[in-house]
Design a protein around this motif. Structure first.
Motif, PDB file in Angstrom:
ATOM      1  N   ILE A 251       0.819  -1.226   0.000  1.00  0.00           N
ATOM      2  CA  ILE A 251       0.000   0.000   0.000  1.00  0.00           C
ATOM      3  C   ILE A 251       0.844   1.264   0.000  1.00  0.00           C
ATOM      4  O   ILE A 251       0.319   2.361   0.191  1.00  0.00           O
ATOM      5  CB  ILE A 251      -0.933   0.019   1.230  1.00  0.00           C
ATOM      6  CG1 ILE A 251      -0.121  -0.027   2.528  1.00  0.00           C
ATOM      7  CG2 ILE A 251      -1.929  -1.138   1.169  1.00  0.00           C
ATOM      8  CD1 ILE A 251      -0.950   0.228   3.774  1.00  0.00           C
ATOM      9  N   ILE A 254      -0.484   4.390  -1.980  1.00  0.00           N
ATOM     10  CA  ILE A 254      -1.790   5.035  -1.792  1.00  0.00           C
ATOM     11  C   ILE A 254      -1.520   6.485  -1.412  1.00  0.00           C
ATOM     12  O   ILE A 254      -0.739   6.769  -0.500  1.00  0.00           O
ATOM     13  CB  ILE A 254      -2.604   4.330  -0.689  1.00  0.00           C
ATOM     14  CG1 ILE A 254      -3.027   2.933  -1.132  1.00  0.00           C
ATOM     15  CG2 ILE A 254      -3.826   5.160  -0.317  1.00  0.00           C
ATOM     16  CD1 ILE A 254      -3.802   2.160  -0.081  1.00  0.00           C
ATOM     17  N   THR A 256      -2.072   9.731   0.422  1.00  0.00           N
ATOM     18  CA  THR A 256      -2.744  10.138   1.660  1.00  0.00           C
ATOM     19  C   THR A 256      -2.704  11.645   1.870  1.00  0.00           C
ATOM     20  O   THR A 256      -3.363  12.164   2.760  1.00  0.00           O
ATOM     21  CB  THR A 256      -2.091   9.451   2.874  1.00  0.00           C
ATOM     22  OG1 THR A 256      -0.720   9.851   2.963  1.00  0.00           O
ATOM     23  CG2 THR A 256      -2.184   7.942   2.753  1.00  0.00           C
ATOM     24  N   ILE A 271       1.949   7.102   0.942  1.00  0.00           N
ATOM     25  CA  ILE A 271       2.339   6.593   2.259  1.00  0.00           C
ATOM     26  C   ILE A 271       3.855   6.531   2.372  1.00  0.00           C
ATOM     27  O   ILE A 271       4.440   6.852   3.417  1.00  0.00           O
ATOM     28  CB  ILE A 271       1.731   5.199   2.488  1.00  0.00           C
ATOM     29  CG1 ILE A 271       0.232   5.313   2.749  1.00  0.00           C
ATOM     30  CG2 ILE A 271       2.406   4.476   3.649  1.00  0.00           C
ATOM     31  CD1 ILE A 271      -0.458   3.990   2.896  1.00  0.00           C
ATOM     32  N   ALA A 334      -5.613   5.867   4.151  1.00  0.00           N
ATOM     33  CA  ALA A 334      -5.240   4.576   3.579  1.00  0.00           C
ATOM     34  C   ALA A 334      -6.069   3.454   4.182  1.00  0.00           C
ATOM     35  O   ALA A 334      -6.495   2.526   3.469  1.00  0.00           O
ATOM     36  CB  ALA A 334      -3.752   4.307   3.816  1.00  0.00           C
TER      37      ALA A 334
END
Length: 417
Positions: A251, A254, A256, A271, A334
């Motif tokens: 992840i 992602i 954020t 992230i 996230a």
């Protein structure tokens, strides 16, 4: 199912050829019942016939996997003999290779940790030298335990991804320099003489929670692993989600914070550059919470500097608190993405950096998450910390071995023609 049996039930089949699968179903049912189960209780818990259960239980007792643990009144009629897992029936070893620290554990058949050791990860860039160090520590652990090697079912290894699960190789993880397609699984098997299993650390952490987390580890949940990197282990309807190549849960990209710093992937505010410990340490240096010594980006330095940041926050440094709380806001976005995609019941946080962040994250993320969840008016999502502790990935690595030996795998029902 009785009150003593888990709410999670794997069903067996009474086809004669399915003995191994049925044995796993029975072991899994007994393991999940806090006080064990009687043979009578196993009938509704597994869907197997009384005769099948009687035959398999006798084999399991003879092999030392389960024990008869006295009688108990479980309803009308005479007291029933309870069956429990024999902790000393088998053991499993777990290794977690983290860029900062290597953790080694031995678990008994119930999943309880009987030994654990931590060692700093060598700063070597030669994987062969690190593997030799791992092998030496595993050998020391076996010797110190006094457990006969014949009673050890295997060794599980949890490593940072990406991994090639088919070949058992570690493929260029971001924080392990020089680890290009390193055949870690086979190297461990050859050196130890034990069956070896390799999986991602975040997946191993989720499996540890399934084994030892009680209600935390049932149903559908996601395990957010906070270590040198951040990833997520996924469990849906009590089945681990690994993805087609075994690399589900990456992840790091992602977004954020759309206005955040640029990421090497070409986006902003991923992230990778906003939530990971190294990013928070850099932010603390830029804002003057930590002296801008830039002692280095190696994982050991980042770990020590991150502890200094958290200590400053705990001592009341307002800017340090703001840095950590901003990271909680970012991570909540996230978490919302993952929970919205999978529609899980709970989110579990853990890993070596979790304890230092838990107070702030559990205060901020639940409320933020509720604002972002699509199904918030239909069901709640609970958030909690792992019950397994900082060694969750190593424990999960050993649980990989136990899971292969004890947990029923539906693939066993696919009969080749």
């Amino acid at each position: 199912m009785t009150e003593q049996a888990s709410s999670v039930s794997r069903r067996g089949t009474n086809l004669p050829a399915m003995g191994d699968f049925n044995q796993s179903v029975i072991l899994d049912a007994i393991r999940r019942a806090p006080k064990g189960l009687s043979r009578v209780q196993l009938v509704p818990a597994t869907g197997l016939s009384a005769q099948t259960i009687s035959n398999i239980c006798r084999r399991l007792i003879d092999a030392g996997f389960i024990l008869e643990a006295g009688k108990e009144s479980t309803g009308p009629g005479k007291p029933r003999t309870m069956l429990v897992v024999n902790p000393e029936g088998r053991y499993a070893l777990g290794v977690h290779l983290d860029p900062t620290v290597m953790t080694f554990v031995m678990l008994d058949l119930t999943g309880a940790v009987v030994m654990r050791v931590r060692k700093p990860t060598p700063t070597e860039t030669d994987p062969a030298k690190i593997i030799n160090k791992i092998v030496r520590e595993v050998s020391k652990l076996i010797t110190s335990s006094g457990v006969e090697k014949s009673r050890i079912a295997g060794v599980g290894i949890a490593a940072p991804g990406p991994i090639d699960s088919v070949r058992g190789t570690v493929v260029d993880p971001p924080h392990l320099t020089g680890w290009h397609r390193v055949p870690l699984r086979d190297a461990m098997a050859d050196a130890t003489g034990l069956p070896a299993i390799l999986d991602k650390d975040v997946t191993a952490a989720a499996i540890a929670e399934m084994w030892a987390g009680g209600s935390n580890g049932t149903g559908s949940f996601c395990f957010f692993y906070l270590g040198t990197g951040i990833g997520v282990g996924l469990v849906v309807d009590d089945l681990v989600v690994r993805g087609s190549s075994g690399n589900a849960g990456e992840i790091g990209h992602i977004v954020t914070d759309p206005n955040g710093p640029p990421c090497f992937c070409g986006l902003r505010g991923c992230i990778e550059v906003t939530c990971m410990p190294q990013a928070l340490v850099q932010e603390a240096e830029e804002l003057g919470v930590l002296d801008d010594s830039r002692v280095g980006n190696d994982t050991t330095s980042v770990d020590a500097r991150f502890t200094q940041l958290c200590d400053a926050a705990n001592a009341g440094n307002v800017i340090a608190v703001e840095i950590i709380e901003r990271s909680a806001v970012r991570l909540s976005r996230a978490v919302a993405v993952v929970t919205n995609v999978l529609d899980v019941d709970r989110v579990v946080f853990g890993g070596p950096f979790w304890a230092r962040l838990s107070e702030y994250y559990l205060r901020k993320i639940p409320e933020l998450l509720e604002e972002l969840r699509a199904a918030r008016r239909i069901h709640r999502v609970t958030l909690s910390g792992s019950v397994v502790g900082d060694d969750v990935a190593a424990v999960g690595a050993a649980c990989l071995v136990l899971d292969r030996a004890l947990a029923p795998n539906p693939k066993a029902l696919l009969i080749a023609h």
